[in-house]
Motif scaffolding. Structure first.
Motif, short mmCIF file in Angstrom:
data_model
loop_
_atom_site.label_atom_id
_atom_site.label_comp_id
_atom_site.label_asym_id
_atom_site.label_seq_id
_atom_site.Cartn_x
_atom_site.Cartn_y
_atom_site.Cartn_z
N ASP A 253 -78.14 14.83 -21.96
CA ASP A 253 -77.44 15.59 -20.89
C ASP A 253 -76.97 14.92 -19.62
N SER A 254 -78.07 13.49 -19.58
CA SER A 254 -78.93 12.98 -18.37
C SER A 254 -77.12 11.57 -18.02
N THR B 263 -82.86 17.96 -24.85
CA THR B 263 -81.01 18.74 -24.07
C THR B 263 -81.07 17.63 -22.29
N THR B 264 -82.20 18.07 -22.06
CA THR B 264 -81.50 17.56 -20.58
C THR B 264 -81.78 16.03 -20.69
N LYS C 144 -82.61 23.26 -29.94
CA LYS C 144 -82.25 22.21 -28.66
C LYS C 144 -83.07 23.32 -27.42
#
Length: 209
Positions: free
Chosen positions: A196-197, A192-193, A187
């Motif tokens: 998730d974008s 992750t960013t 993670k």
């Protein structure tokens, strides 16, 4: 023939642009440059597509952006026609012994977009996605993520050509598959960013997303 079915050459070009680039938004002058049509014709057809619900618009920093409406009732079949997707109508839902309808899987894109076909020449790619400037989501701080075994000179040339085409500097990250897999497992904040974008997935060889 397809122009006759869908009303005009400009409308067909717009549908091809939007359905080949889900999650990506464009402003009017950018659209006219990409499809090489007169601005008045583009404005007229954008208004038509908005009225039908095929696209949606959003005003950011006093600039009006347009993108395909993925909640539109006929999004999947239109995507099959204009975006290089393979579409099969969903089968009739079956009923379980409890009397409830069993979930039906949605159609998925199986064919590569023209951009994906171009990227294949860069090496053995597992995942390529556009985010950042392309989708107006700056959370990750990059515009392109490439996962795979890539020829360094080839990726540099690809990005340089894309910068000239888009008329802007592009930030990109290249990562070997093993590193991507490890960073996703732990993670890692950056990965992750990015995932998730808001993003446009160009290649997803292993069905990661």
């Amino acid at each position: 023939m397809i122009e006759q079915l869908f009303g005009s050459k400009t409308r067909v070009k717009l549908l091809q642009l939007f359905y080949s680039n889900p999650n990506r938004s464009f402003y009017v002058r950018e659209i006219t440059r990409k499809i090489d049509e007169q601005i008045n014709s583009v404005r007229r057809e954008l208004a038509n597509l908005l009225n039908v619900g095929i696209i949606v618009s959003d005003n950011t920093n006093n600039r009006l952006y347009y993108e395909v409406n993925q909640d539109y009732e006929y999004y999947e079949p239109l995507r099959a026609i204009f975006g290089g997707a393979t579409y099969a109508p969903a089968p009739e839902p079956t009923v379980t012994t409890e009397g409830k309808a069993a979930p039906v899987a949605r159609a998925k894109k199986t064919a590569l977009s023209p951009e994906g076909e171009k990227l294949k020449a860069l090496g053995n790619l597992e995942l390529v996605l556009y985010t950042g400037q392309f989708t107006r989501d700056e959370a990750s701080g990059i515009d392109i993520l490439v996962v795979g075994d890539v020829n360094a000179n080839a990726i540099q040339k690809y990005v340089s050509d894309l910068e000239a085409q888009e008329n802007k500097e592009i930030r990109y990250t290249v990562m070997p598959p093993a590193e991507f897999k490890y960073r996703r497992q732990i993670k890692d904040r950056f990965i992750t960013t990015v995932l998730d974008s808001k993003k446009q997935v160009i290649i997803d060889k292993s069905g990661t997303l």
